[in-house]
Scaffold this motif. Structure first.
Motif, PDB file in Angstrom:
ATOM      1  N   ARG A 191       0.805  -1.219   0.000  1.00 59.53           N
ATOM      2  CA  ARG A 191       0.000   0.000   0.000  1.00 59.53           C
ATOM      3  C   ARG A 191       0.839   1.271   0.000  1.00 59.53           C
ATOM      4  N   PRO A 192       1.925   1.380   0.787  1.00 61.45           N
ATOM      5  CA  PRO A 192       2.752   2.589   0.670  1.00 61.45           C
ATOM      6  C   PRO A 192       3.365   2.755  -0.708  1.00 61.45           C
ATOM      7  N   VAL A 193       3.810   1.631  -1.302  1.00 60.91           N
ATOM      8  CA  VAL A 193       4.387   1.691  -2.649  1.00 60.91           C
ATOM      9  C   VAL A 193       3.337   2.130  -3.656  1.00 60.91           C
ATOM     10  N   LEU A 194       2.166   1.514  -3.581  1.00 55.98           N
ATOM     11  CA  LEU A 194       1.111   1.859  -4.525  1.00 55.98           C
ATOM     12  C   LEU A 194       0.602   3.270  -4.299  1.00 55.98           C
ATOM     13  N   ALA A 195       0.674   3.763  -3.059  1.00 63.40           N
ATOM     14  CA  ALA A 195       0.247   5.140  -2.795  1.00 63.40           C
ATOM     15  C   ALA A 195       1.161   6.128  -3.501  1.00 63.40           C
ATOM     16  N   VAL A 196       2.491   5.879  -3.457  1.00 61.94           N
ATOM     17  CA  VAL A 196       3.429   6.755  -4.158  1.00 61.94           C
ATOM     18  C   VAL A 196       3.205   6.661  -5.666  1.00 61.94           C
ATOM     19  N   HIS A 197       3.035   5.432  -6.151  1.00 58.02           N
ATOM     20  CA  HIS A 197       2.763   5.237  -7.579  1.00 58.02           C
ATOM     21  C   HIS A 197       1.484   5.973  -7.995  1.00 58.02           C
ATOM     22  N   GLY A 198       0.439   5.841  -7.190  1.00 59.98           N
ATOM     23  CA  GLY A 198      -0.825   6.500  -7.517  1.00 59.98           C
ATOM     24  C   GLY A 198      -0.715   8.011  -7.494  1.00 59.98           C
ATOM     25  N   PHE A 199       0.039   8.556  -6.522  1.00 60.66           N
ATOM     26  CA  PHE A 199       0.194  10.008  -6.467  1.00 60.66           C
ATOM     27  C   PHE A 199       0.938  10.520  -7.696  1.00 60.66           C
ATOM     28  N   MET A 200       1.981   9.792  -8.119  1.00 60.05           N
ATOM     29  CA  MET A 200       2.733  10.218  -9.300  1.00 60.05           C
ATOM     30  C   MET A 200       1.849  10.196 -10.542  1.00 60.05           C
ATOM     31  N   MET A 201       1.007   9.161 -10.668  1.00 62.75           N
ATOM     32  CA  MET A 201       0.127   9.088 -11.833  1.00 62.75           C
ATOM     33  C   MET A 201      -0.959  10.169 -11.787  1.00 62.75           C
ATOM     34  N   PHE A 202      -1.460  10.454 -10.592  1.00 60.58           N
ATOM     35  CA  PHE A 202      -2.444  11.539 -10.484  1.00 60.58           C
ATOM     36  C   PHE A 202      -1.814  12.881 -10.842  1.00 60.58           C
ATOM     37  N   LEU A 203      -0.575  13.098 -10.397  1.00 59.06           N
ATOM     38  CA  LEU A 203       0.112  14.339 -10.727  1.00 59.06           C
ATOM     39  C   LEU A 203       0.277  14.493 -12.231  1.00 59.06           C
ATOM     40  N   ALA A 204       0.560  13.370 -12.918  1.00 58.74           N
ATOM     41  CA  ALA A 204       0.759  13.434 -14.375  1.00 58.74           C
ATOM     42  C   ALA A 204      -0.566  13.576 -15.108  1.00 58.74           C
ATOM     43  N   TRP A 205      -1.522  12.625 -14.857  1.00 57.65           N
ATOM     44  CA  TRP A 205      -2.766  12.609 -15.622  1.00 57.65           C
ATOM     45  C   TRP A 205      -3.809  13.594 -15.088  1.00 57.65           C
ATOM     46  N   TRP A 263       2.761  30.533 -24.170  1.00 52.68           N
ATOM     47  CA  TRP A 263       1.888  29.354 -24.250  1.00 52.68           C
ATOM     48  C   TRP A 263       2.674  28.114 -24.663  1.00 52.68           C
ATOM     49  N   TYR A 264       3.611  28.350 -25.570  1.00 56.05           N
ATOM     50  CA  TYR A 264       4.393  27.229 -26.081  1.00 56.05           C
ATOM     51  C   TYR A 264       5.341  26.680 -25.020  1.00 56.05           C
ATOM     52  N   GLN A 265       6.029  27.609 -24.327  1.00 55.12           N
ATOM     53  CA  GLN A 265       6.934  27.174 -23.273  1.00 55.12           C
ATOM     54  C   GLN A 265       6.181  26.397 -22.190  1.00 55.12           C
ATOM     55  N   THR A 266       5.020  26.922 -21.798  1.00 51.70           N
ATOM     56  CA  THR A 266       4.224  26.242 -20.762  1.00 51.70           C
ATOM     57  C   THR A 266       3.777  24.868 -21.248  1.00 51.70           C
ATOM     58  N   HIS A 267       3.313  24.802 -22.492  1.00 50.23           N
ATOM     59  CA  HIS A 267       2.855  23.532 -23.057  1.00 50.23           C
ATOM     60  C   HIS A 267       3.972  22.485 -23.042  1.00 50.23           C
ATOM     61  N   VAL A 268       5.159  22.854 -23.510  1.00 45.44           N
ATOM     62  CA  VAL A 268       6.259  21.898 -23.621  1.00 45.44           C
ATOM     63  C   VAL A 268       6.732  21.446 -22.246  1.00 45.44           C
ATOM     64  N   TYR A 269       6.915  22.424 -21.324  1.00 47.67           N
ATOM     65  CA  TYR A 269       7.426  22.058 -19.997  1.00 47.67           C
ATOM     66  C   TYR A 269       6.453  21.145 -19.252  1.00 47.67           C
ATOM     67  N   LEU A 270       5.171  21.452 -19.332  1.00 49.46           N
ATOM     68  CA  LEU A 270       4.192  20.617 -18.632  1.00 49.46           C
ATOM     69  C   LEU A 270       4.122  19.219 -19.242  1.00 49.46           C
ATOM     70  N   GLN A 271       4.181  19.146 -20.581  1.00 45.84           N
ATOM     71  CA  GLN A 271       4.127  17.826 -21.219  1.00 45.84           C
ATOM     72  C   GLN A 271       5.363  16.999 -20.906  1.00 45.84           C
ATOM     73  N   TYR A 272       6.544  17.620 -20.976  1.00 38.17           N
ATOM     74  CA  TYR A 272       7.769  16.900 -20.650  1.00 38.17           C
ATOM     75  C   TYR A 272       7.740  16.429 -19.194  1.00 38.17           C
ATOM     76  N   SER A 273       7.329  17.305 -18.269  1.00 37.74           N
ATOM     77  CA  SER A 273       7.285  16.946 -16.846  1.00 37.74           C
ATOM     78  C   SER A 273       6.304  15.803 -16.612  1.00 37.74           C
ATOM     79  N   GLY A 274       5.128  15.894 -17.222  1.00 39.19           N
ATOM     80  CA  GLY A 274       4.141  14.837 -17.056  1.00 39.19           C
ATOM     81  C   GLY A 274       4.630  13.510 -17.593  1.00 39.19           C
ATOM     82  N   LEU A 275       5.284  13.540 -18.754  1.00 39.91           N
ATOM     83  CA  LEU A 275       5.783  12.300 -19.342  1.00 39.91           C
ATOM     84  C   LEU A 275       6.900  11.696 -18.479  1.00 39.91           C
TER      85      LEU A 275
END
Length: 906
Positions: free
Chosen positions: A682-696, A718-730
């Motif tokens: 559960r602690p492992v899955l909680a960290v995994h779930g938080f990371m996925m929620f942060l991305a998606w 707009w372009y800088q924000t778009h690229v940085y957010l997409q790279y961070s999420g990925l």
């Protein structure tokens, strides 16, 4: 002459013989009284065999024993030594020809010392068994300068284990003697003595260590309900073997229950009614001493005749007849809600497990003629050896050693002090010896050990020897396989020291022979056996400690699991039944109608073993709950366990019945014959779930919204924000995936969550590849190419699809967490996620409305609502390198400035 001489010689022999026997029968007539020990009087310290009595030294060569109780031994003598410790006791000597090879019941007799024995040589007089070198009981002698010869027992509390502290801290007499004794039942007695304003009470019963002893006074104002309003003391032994006694008050015929408002009712300690007892005004029982010997529990405590607590304690008028109440039964160990040992319903017939009588404590009563003789005298732990697990041999202090006197340290096996071992002929027993280089394990026919040849005795060594020694860092493995020639009883000991071990019971084949596989479940308290057949499975479970019942469950925890319980009822009959458990209280335990065959359940020395056979698929009717309890041999079976003090097949109403449970399930691989612990992820899955929620839930949707609603902002923010957010999420997506795969030790594409997650990550990874292949945008006035149209459609569809599939992965992940761990919080997380995305939907709706208004106001034509392109964009911008794109823009802007300045220079 010859005839007269014979007559004279005959009379002389007759006179000499009579003089000798009379002198032997009454040694005090011929012995002086010069020893300072003459007149010394003391109780015997009870060590074992229920020794109880008083020693009085009458003169220099004799002593008297009175009120003497003892269970018979093998070769028992009066023994002298200079101290009660192991070395000195074992080096002692016989001080009298008197033998004690029988059971004594309140006996009194005189004993003459041997001719070579004097009181100056004896500091400790003990009752000694030569065969086992065992001390049954002893008295430490003191002359007049050390201790008054009057009988004055020390009433200080003593440890629950062996009472060999005598001699280390001065004389100590175990307070087991009283002025009076009353028989309550065949297995239960009460002893008492009056002492001013107090009464000392001794409770003595031949019961198991899981049972309590209760005694007290009934409410004199209510003759119809004798128990209600009763003031009783409840005594017993904790799971660690320590004695206790508590002051109880009875308000109902039920076990102690605490309501939601904090009020208590039933058979409860006085302190529960009041909430606390900071100054000792409520709990007015004081523990004096307690021990368990030969299957008999003994507790001595003191209480005032008239207590300062007038609310829960009844005054005892020692000159009047008063009704007293008593009970025996199982007790419930403490839990987080009720931190007390609490008596359960005593059950059983009246006058055997409970009763009442009229008693005047000032009357002289002595009904206890002889010691209590328990049917089961064995209190030692029992370990049943299994070929699949080693027996770890270490050393530790002698606390409850079964055969005192004992050395300073004794052998422990699997962290149990000198347990009884039970082995099966033909089944190898593996020892992992980690007891130190000064302890060499060996299996011997000699019950004392320590190399019997040094004592001029013969012995047979079955395994081990001087080489069988090791330490924790480098253990030595010893394998012993008892065969058909091995006796039924042998012993494990150290070759270098006597009496460090105990006995081994050798029996014919048992569970290990009957079942193909076995594993030790979590915390090594229950062993699980099984044999697979084509359409059925045979199962056995055995507790590794004494208990009232053993339960195993199929599931990750007891709630929402199928359980099988084996228990012994009040008349000694074994039962096995199956249950479906859907809650934490007794009404949530539902019996099922599974087709169990070959049912057996037995209790051996308090160790319960049950067996049964059941089909792999119980039935075909899906409307019955037991039909869903299907065992698939190809899938790991998750097994949990519980131990408790009492079980009832009907009218089950006890809560928190188990005193010990598994902390996590064990995954049993039925076909492989192995098992492994299921980790709590559960602690492992909680960290995994938080990371996925942060991305998606934040980064990737934020990047899309930046590209959609910020293009009207001047510049390329707009372009800088778009690229940085997409790279961070990925990046966070990939890290979350690697984190889960590493902790789960692999990627298993079996659940809907994993499938949704992999699909979403694949779509997210397609987007940067798609951006690198972006076709050039046409110049103003030029027609948009088909490749450009196709790219824009693909980029839009893949991006939105990734978000939708990612959100589905989030919801399926929460559902998977709830299914795996039965976590009720999973529903709360799902609703929180729904609210989060509903809030995001409202923001998107508002921004979309503002975007349409802005477009209508600026009247920009030819721009699609969804196309990612911008009429003012330059296709030379590198989408994957924002830094280069910015530098390139600056260079082009500088070039345009130079072109504009050139005509002016001209």
């Amino acid at each position: 002459m010859n005839y007269n001489l014979l007559i004279i010689l005959g009379y002389g022999f007759f006179f000499f013989s009579n003089f000798f026997f009379v002198s032997n029968a009454d040694p005090g007539q011929s012995c002086p009284n010069t020893s300072p020990f003459v007149g010394f009087k003391s109780e015997f310290t009870m060590v074992q065999h229920q020794v109880r009595g008083i020693l009085t030294i009458t003169d220099d060569c004799s002593f008297r024993i009175s009120q003497f109780d003892m269970l018979s031994g093998s070769d028992v003598h009066f023994w002298g030594s200079i101290a009660p410790d192991f070395d000195n006791l074992t080096k002692g000597f016989i001080i009298s020809d008197y033998k004690l090879n029988e059971t004594y019941k309140n006996a009194s007799f005189s004993v003459k010392l041997s001719q070579n024995a004097t009181w100056d040589q004896i500091q400790v007089l003990s009752i000694w068994d030569l065969l086992t070198e065992s001390d049954f009981g002893h008295v430490t002698l003191s002359n007049g300068s050390d201790l008054s010869p009057a009988l004055s027992p020390n009433l200080a509390p003593a440890p629950s284990g062996n009472d060999s502290e005598e001699g280390k801290s001065g004389p100590f007499r175990v307070p087991t003697m009283f002025d009076n004794c009353k028989v309550l039942s065949n297995d239960y007695r009460i002893r008492w003595s009056l002492d001013g304003d107090f009464i000392d009470i001794g409770l003595e019963a031949a019961i198991t260590i899981q049972n309590y002893m209760a005694f007290g006074w009934a409410n004199p104002n209510d003759n119809s309900e004798i128990m209600i309003g009763g003031d009783v003391a409840v005594a017993g032994f904790s799971e660690e073997g320590m004695p206790f006694v508590d002051d109880f008050f009875i308000t109902r015929y039920s076990e102690c229950t605490i309501d939601k408002d904090g009020s208590a009712h039933g058979v409860c300690p006085d302190t529960i009614y009041e909430g606390s007892d900071p100054v000792g005004l409520v709990n007015n029982t004081k523990l004096i001493y307690g021990h368990r010997r030969d299957g008999v529990s003994f507790i001595r405590y003191r209480r005032p005749l008239v207590s300062v607590d007038t609310k829960y304690d009844l005054p005892v008028n020692y000159t009047e007849n008063m009704t007293v109440i008593w009970a025996l039964g199982l007790m419930r160990p403490p839990d987080t809600i009720r931190p007390y040992y609490l008596p359960q319903n005593h059950g059983g017939p009246m006058s055997v497990t409970y009763g009442h009588l009229v008693l005047n404590v000032s009357d002289q009563v002595n009904e206890c003629l002889g010691p209590l003789d328990a049917s089961d005298k064995e209190d030692q732990d029992l370990i049943i050896a299994d070929a699949n697990k080693p027996l770890v041999v270490t050393t530790g202090p002698a606390i409850h050693y079964p055969n005192p006197p004992n050395p300073s340290k004794v052998l422990y096996i699997n962290k149990k002090e000198a347990p009884i071992l039970k082995v099966e002929r033909g089944v190898p027993v593996k020892f992992s010896v980690q007891a130190g280089h000064d302890v060499a394990l060996y299996i011997t026919s000699d019950l004392i050990g320590g190399n019997a040849t040094l004592r001029n005795k013969t012995e047979t060594i079955y395994a081990g020897g001087s080489e069988a020694e090791g330490v924790l860092a480098s253990p030595m493995e010893l394998i012993w396989e008892p065969d058909r020639n091995t006796p039924d009883l042998v012993y494990y000991h150290s070759l270098f020291q006597k009496k460090m071990g105990w006995r081994i019971q050798v029996v014919d084949g048992g569970l290990s022979d009957m079942y193909n596989n076995s594993v030790l479940l979590d915390d090594q308290q229950v062993t699980f056996f099984w044999t697979l057949s084509k359409d059925s499975i045979s199962i056995a479970a055995r507790g590794e400690k004494k208990s009232g019942y053993v339960a195993i469950g199929f599931g990750t925890r007891m709630v929402n699991s199928y359980a099988y319980v084996g228990w012994i009822d009040d008349i000694g009959v074994g039962h096995v039944n199956s249950f479906w458990i859907d809650g934490r209280d007794a009404p949530s335990v539902h019996p099922t109608n599974e087709n169990l065959t070959d049912i057996r359940c037995k209790s051996e020395n308090g160790i319960i073993t049950f067996e049964f056979t059941r089909p792999l698929k119980p039935c075909s009717h899906n409307d019955q709950v037991e039909c869903k309890n299907i065992i698939d041999p190809t899938t790991p079976l998750k097994v949990i366990w519980a131990l408790g003090t009492k079980w009832s097949d009907e009218n089950l109403n006890e809560k928190n019945m188990h005193f010990e449970t598994s902390h996590r399930p064990i995954q049993v691989f039925l076909m492989r014959g192995s098992a492994e612990a299921e980790e709590d992820l559960r602690p492992v899955l909680a960290v995994h779930g938080f990371m996925m929620f942060l991305a998606w839930g934040i980064l990737l949707p934020g990047g899309i919204m930046a590209a959609r609603y910020l293009k009207h902002v001047k510049g390329d923010s707009w372009y800088q924000t778009h690229v940085y957010l997409q790279y961070s999420g990925l990046a966070i997506l990939l890290l979350g995936l690697l984190f889960a795969v590493a902790e789960l030790r692999g990627l298993y594409v079996s659940s809907a969550h994993v499938k949704f997650g992999l699909a979403a990550i694949f779509l997210a990874c397609v987007q940067p590849v798609n951006a690198s292949m972006r076709p050039k945008k046409p110049a103003n006035g030029e027609e948009v190419s088909s490749k450009r149209h196709l790219w824009e459609y693909l980029h839009f569809i893949v991006g939105r699809s990734a978000i939708i599939v990612g959100i589905a992965a989030l919801f399926s992940g929460l559902k998977h967490l709830g299914d795996r761990y039965g976590d009720v919080n999973a529903h709360g997380y799902i609703w929180a996620l729904i609210l989060w995305f509903a809030f995001g939907t409202m923001i998107v709706t508002y921004l979309e409305y503002q975007e349409k208004r802005r477009r209508r106001g600026s009247r920009i034509l030819g721009r699609s609502n969804w196309v990612l392109g911008n009429l003012e964009e330059d296709d030379s911008i590198d989408l994957l390198s924002p830094a280069r794109a910015s530098a390139q823009k600056d260079a082009e802007h500088s070039g345009r400035m130079e072109v504009q300045l050139e005509p002016m220079n001209r």
